[in-house]
Write a protein that holds these residues in place. Structure first.
Motif, PDB file in Angstrom:
ATOM      1  N   GLN A 112       0.828  -1.203   0.000  1.00  0.00           N
ATOM      2  CA  GLN A 112       0.000   0.000   0.000  1.00  0.00           C
ATOM      3  C   GLN A 112       0.863   1.254   0.000  1.00  0.00           C
ATOM      4  OE1 GLN A 112      -2.743  -0.268   3.267  1.00  0.00           O
ATOM      5  NE2 GLN A 112      -4.008  -1.818   2.280  1.00  0.00           N
ATOM      6  N   GLY A 113       1.933   1.240   0.782  1.00  0.00           N
ATOM      7  CA  GLY A 113       2.828   2.389   0.824  1.00  0.00           C
ATOM      8  C   GLY A 113       3.488   2.634  -0.522  1.00  0.00           C
ATOM      9  N   ALA A 114       3.885   1.559  -1.201  1.00  0.00           N
ATOM     10  CA  ALA A 114       4.516   1.700  -2.514  1.00  0.00           C
ATOM     11  C   ALA A 114       3.535   2.267  -3.529  1.00  0.00           C
ATOM     12  CB  ALA A 114       5.038   0.337  -2.982  1.00  0.00           C
ATOM     13  N   ILE A 189      -5.646   7.464 -11.709  1.00  0.00           N
ATOM     14  CA  ILE A 189      -6.954   6.832 -11.626  1.00  0.00           C
ATOM     15  C   ILE A 189      -6.894   5.593 -10.740  1.00  0.00           C
ATOM     16  CG2 ILE A 189      -8.855   5.858 -12.965  1.00  0.00           C
ATOM     17  CD1 ILE A 189      -8.294   8.819 -13.477  1.00  0.00           C
ATOM     18  N   GLY A 190      -5.762   4.904 -10.788  1.00  0.00           N
ATOM     19  CA  GLY A 190      -5.583   3.708  -9.977  1.00  0.00           C
ATOM     20  C   GLY A 190      -4.147   3.225 -10.058  1.00  0.00           C
ATOM     21  N   THR A 191      -3.780   2.330  -9.138  1.00  0.00           N
ATOM     22  CA  THR A 191      -2.424   1.783  -9.111  1.00  0.00           C
ATOM     23  C   THR A 191      -2.475   0.266  -8.980  1.00  0.00           C
ATOM     24  OG1 THR A 191      -2.317   2.093  -6.702  1.00  0.00           O
ATOM     25  CG2 THR A 191      -1.405   3.846  -8.076  1.00  0.00           C
ATOM     26  N   LYS A 192      -1.392  -0.379  -9.389  1.00  0.00           N
ATOM     27  CA  LYS A 192      -1.315  -1.838  -9.315  1.00  0.00           C
ATOM     28  C   LYS A 192       0.123  -2.248  -9.031  1.00  0.00           C
ATOM     29  CE  LYS A 192      -1.462  -4.196 -13.154  1.00  0.00           C
ATOM     30  NZ  LYS A 192      -1.952  -4.858 -14.382  1.00  0.00           N
ATOM     31  N   VAL A 193       0.308  -3.143  -8.055  1.00  0.00           N
ATOM     32  CA  VAL A 193       1.630  -3.675  -7.747  1.00  0.00           C
ATOM     33  C   VAL A 193       1.927  -4.832  -8.693  1.00  0.00           C
ATOM     34  CG1 VAL A 193       3.034  -4.850  -6.023  1.00  0.00           C
ATOM     35  CG2 VAL A 193       1.534  -2.987  -5.337  1.00  0.00           C
ATOM     36  N   VAL A 194       3.023  -4.740  -9.425  1.00  0.00           N
ATOM     37  CA  VAL A 194       3.437  -5.789 -10.345  1.00  0.00           C
ATOM     38  C   VAL A 194       4.426  -6.740  -9.671  1.00  0.00           C
ATOM     39  CG1 VAL A 194       4.517  -6.282 -12.575  1.00  0.00           C
ATOM     40  CG2 VAL A 194       3.079  -4.249 -12.312  1.00  0.00           C
ATOM     41  N   GLU A 195       5.365  -6.175  -8.915  1.00  0.00           N
ATOM     42  CA  GLU A 195       6.335  -6.976  -8.173  1.00  0.00           C
ATOM     43  C   GLU A 195       6.567  -6.324  -6.818  1.00  0.00           C
ATOM     44  OE1 GLU A 195       9.857  -7.158 -10.522  1.00  0.00           O
ATOM     45  OE2 GLU A 195       9.045  -8.599 -11.964  1.00  0.00           O
ATOM     46  N   GLY A 199      12.614  -5.100  -0.332  1.00  0.00           N
ATOM     47  CA  GLY A 199      12.826  -3.661  -0.371  1.00  0.00           C
ATOM     48  C   GLY A 199      12.682  -3.038  -1.741  1.00  0.00           C
ATOM     49  N   ARG A 200      12.051  -3.755  -2.659  1.00  0.00           N
ATOM     50  CA  ARG A 200      11.840  -3.228  -4.008  1.00  0.00           C
ATOM     51  C   ARG A 200      10.395  -3.449  -4.421  1.00  0.00           C
ATOM     52  NH1 ARG A 200      16.663  -2.178  -6.756  1.00  0.00           N
ATOM     53  NH2 ARG A 200      18.537  -2.898  -5.658  1.00  0.00           N
ATOM     54  N   MET A 231       6.716   2.460 -12.467  1.00  0.00           N
ATOM     55  CA  MET A 231       7.829   2.904 -11.620  1.00  0.00           C
ATOM     56  C   MET A 231       8.460   1.721 -10.905  1.00  0.00           C
ATOM     57  SD  MET A 231       6.282   6.300  -9.790  1.00  0.00           S
ATOM     58  CE  MET A 231       5.198   7.396 -10.723  1.00  0.00           C
ATOM     59  N   LYS A 232       9.772   1.700 -10.925  1.00  0.00           N
ATOM     60  CA  LYS A 232      10.523   0.763 -10.094  1.00  0.00           C
ATOM     61  C   LYS A 232      10.989   1.538  -8.862  1.00  0.00           C
ATOM     62  CE  LYS A 232      12.058  -2.418 -13.715  1.00  0.00           C
ATOM     63  NZ  LYS A 232      11.237  -3.537 -13.198  1.00  0.00           N
ATOM     64  N   LEU A 233      10.564   1.075  -7.699  1.00  0.00           N
ATOM     65  CA  LEU A 233      10.843   1.766  -6.446  1.00  0.00           C
ATOM     66  C   LEU A 233      11.788   0.949  -5.580  1.00  0.00           C
ATOM     67  CD1 LEU A 233       7.137   2.718  -5.594  1.00  0.00           C
ATOM     68  CD2 LEU A 233       8.810   4.196  -6.707  1.00  0.00           C
ATOM     69  N   ARG A 234      12.572   1.645  -4.763  1.00  0.00           N
ATOM     70  CA  ARG A 234      13.445   0.976  -3.802  1.00  0.00           C
ATOM     71  C   ARG A 234      13.287   1.640  -2.445  1.00  0.00           C
ATOM     72  NH1 ARG A 234      18.684   1.283  -6.101  1.00  0.00           N
ATOM     73  NH2 ARG A 234      19.170   3.130  -4.882  1.00  0.00           N
ATOM     74  N   TRP A 235      13.253   0.821  -1.394  1.00  0.00           N
ATOM     75  CA  TRP A 235      13.149   1.348  -0.033  1.00  0.00           C
ATOM     76  C   TRP A 235      14.507   1.940   0.349  1.00  0.00           C
ATOM     77  CZ3 TRP A 235       9.234   2.661   2.802  1.00  0.00           C
ATOM     78  CH2 TRP A 235       9.390   2.886   4.169  1.00  0.00           C
ATOM     79  N   THR A 236      14.547   3.274   0.474  1.00  0.00           N
ATOM     80  CA  THR A 236      15.807   3.985   0.679  1.00  0.00           C
ATOM     81  C   THR A 236      15.666   4.997   1.809  1.00  0.00           C
ATOM     82  OG1 THR A 236      16.260   3.807  -1.694  1.00  0.00           O
ATOM     83  CG2 THR A 236      17.582   5.399  -0.443  1.00  0.00           C
ATOM     84  N   ASP A 237      16.502   4.863   2.827  1.00  0.00           N
ATOM     85  CA  ASP A 237      16.497   5.806   3.952  1.00  0.00           C
ATOM     86  C   ASP A 237      15.100   5.984   4.538  1.00  0.00           C
ATOM     87  OD1 ASP A 237      19.238   6.214   3.653  1.00  0.00           O
ATOM     88  OD2 ASP A 237      18.947   7.873   2.235  1.00  0.00           O
ATOM     89  N   GLY A 238      14.394   4.876   4.696  1.00  0.00           N
ATOM     90  CA  GLY A 238      13.085   4.911   5.343  1.00  0.00           C
ATOM     91  C   GLY A 238      11.945   5.394   4.489  1.00  0.00           C
ATOM     92  N   ASP A 239      12.086   5.332   3.153  1.00  0.00           N
ATOM     93  CA  ASP A 239      10.995   5.765   2.289  1.00  0.00           C
ATOM     94  C   ASP A 239      11.149   5.113   0.915  1.00  0.00           C
ATOM     95  OD1 ASP A 239       8.651   7.074   1.738  1.00  0.00           O
ATOM     96  OD2 ASP A 239       9.442   9.097   1.998  1.00  0.00           O
ATOM     97  N   TRP A 240      10.055   5.131   0.128  1.00  0.00           N
ATOM     98  CA  TRP A 240      10.110   4.624  -1.230  1.00  0.00           C
ATOM     99  C   TRP A 240      10.634   5.704  -2.169  1.00  0.00           C
ATOM    100  CZ3 TRP A 240       9.864  -0.320  -1.948  1.00  0.00           C
ATOM    101  CH2 TRP A 240       9.088  -1.129  -1.107  1.00  0.00           C
TER     102      TRP A 240
END
Length: 280
Positions: A112-114, A189-195, A199-200, A231-240
């Protein structure tokens, strides 16, 4: 008959008759007809009551589904069915705890946070401030992983060139011509988690956008578009934070038959209606 059918009036106790369309199907050019002269007041009352009953049932169903959002299921992403209530209902978690340069930050280390991060970062990437180099650098530092900022900033410096500015109606230096208002706004409009994992996260954000110049005699009027940002996100310094992102067109719905507003109406709307902080 399923429980959902019962909940939405499938038993036949409440029946709603919708106005028929002149077109052959839902994608035809036919407009909705005006109020029929022969419609009786009693039928109007029955129709309104029926719609209210359906709305109340829908709200109850959404609330019931939201309570099971953490049941370990797939969030309504599989099976070829439409999204379940749990996939679109608010989670009840606080979406963010702070902000950087007006951009929400402090997301939870969860799917959800991502998704919340991706939605808000899509808004930032599609904003009018991205056309100003000094503001663009600040946005990138707020939403991207430190190791990705310089390379992406260099690519954007090449993309935001005089030819591109001219194409969207701006001056060669990216400033807005006198007497006009530049509009660039993105609305997820909406979001979807693909992977997701380790921490990614890879998140897709389906968005609608506005772009153009509002003002009399504008040769680049404000138009709408539909696109999906991955978007490819990484958990960095306590945030995405974003490491890479890409964009493709669509999915785009069939255009409606709404009357196009004047430039003044668009300018007033952009000035008067602020944006949102998005959260899954």
């Amino acid at each position: 008959m399923s429980d959902d059918d019962d909940l939405f009036g499938g038993t036949g106790e409440t029946r709603t008759r919708l106005p028929e369309r002149d077109g052959a199907d839902g994608y035809g050019p036919a407009r909705r007809s005006g109020r029929s002269a022969g419609r009786s007041p009693s039928r109007s009352v029955v129709t309104v009551v029926g719609v209210v009953v359906l709305l109340i049932a829908a709200i109850a169903f959404a609330n019931r589904g939201g309570s099971s959002s953490d049941d370990g299921g797939d969030g309504g992403r599989g099976g070829g069915k439409g999204p379940e209530a749990a996939s679109t209902a608010a989670s009840g978690e606080k979406p963010v705890s702070g902000g950087t340069g007006g951009i929400p930050s402090g997301y939870s280390e969860s799917e959800q946070g991502a998704q919340s991060a991706a939605a808000n970062y899509a808004v930032a990437l599609g904003s009018a401030e991205m056309f100003d180099k000094s503001k663009r650098v600040g946005i990138l530092k707020a939403i991207m992983a430190p190791g990705s900022v310089d390379g992406f900033a260099a690519d954007l410096d090449k993309a935001y060139n005089p030819a591109f500015f001219k194409n969207v109606g701006l001056n060669p230096d990216g400033t807005t011509p006198s007497g006009f208002q530049f509009v660039s706004r993105t609305s997820p409009i909406g979001t979807k988690v693909v992977e997701f994992g380790d921490g990614r996260a890879t998140v897709e954000a389906w968005c609608g956008g506005l772009l153009g110049l509002a003002g009399e005699q504008s040769t680049k009027p404000v138009t709408s578009s539909w696109f999906t940002i991955t978007m490819k996100l990484r958990w960095t310094d306590g945030d995405w934070k974003i490491t890479t992102h890409s964009q493709k067109e669509g999915p785009a719905p069939v255009p409606g038959d709404d009357r196009a507003s004047s430039s003044d109406e668009i300018a007033e709307a952009v000035e008067g209606y602020g944006g949102f902080t998005y959260a899954r």
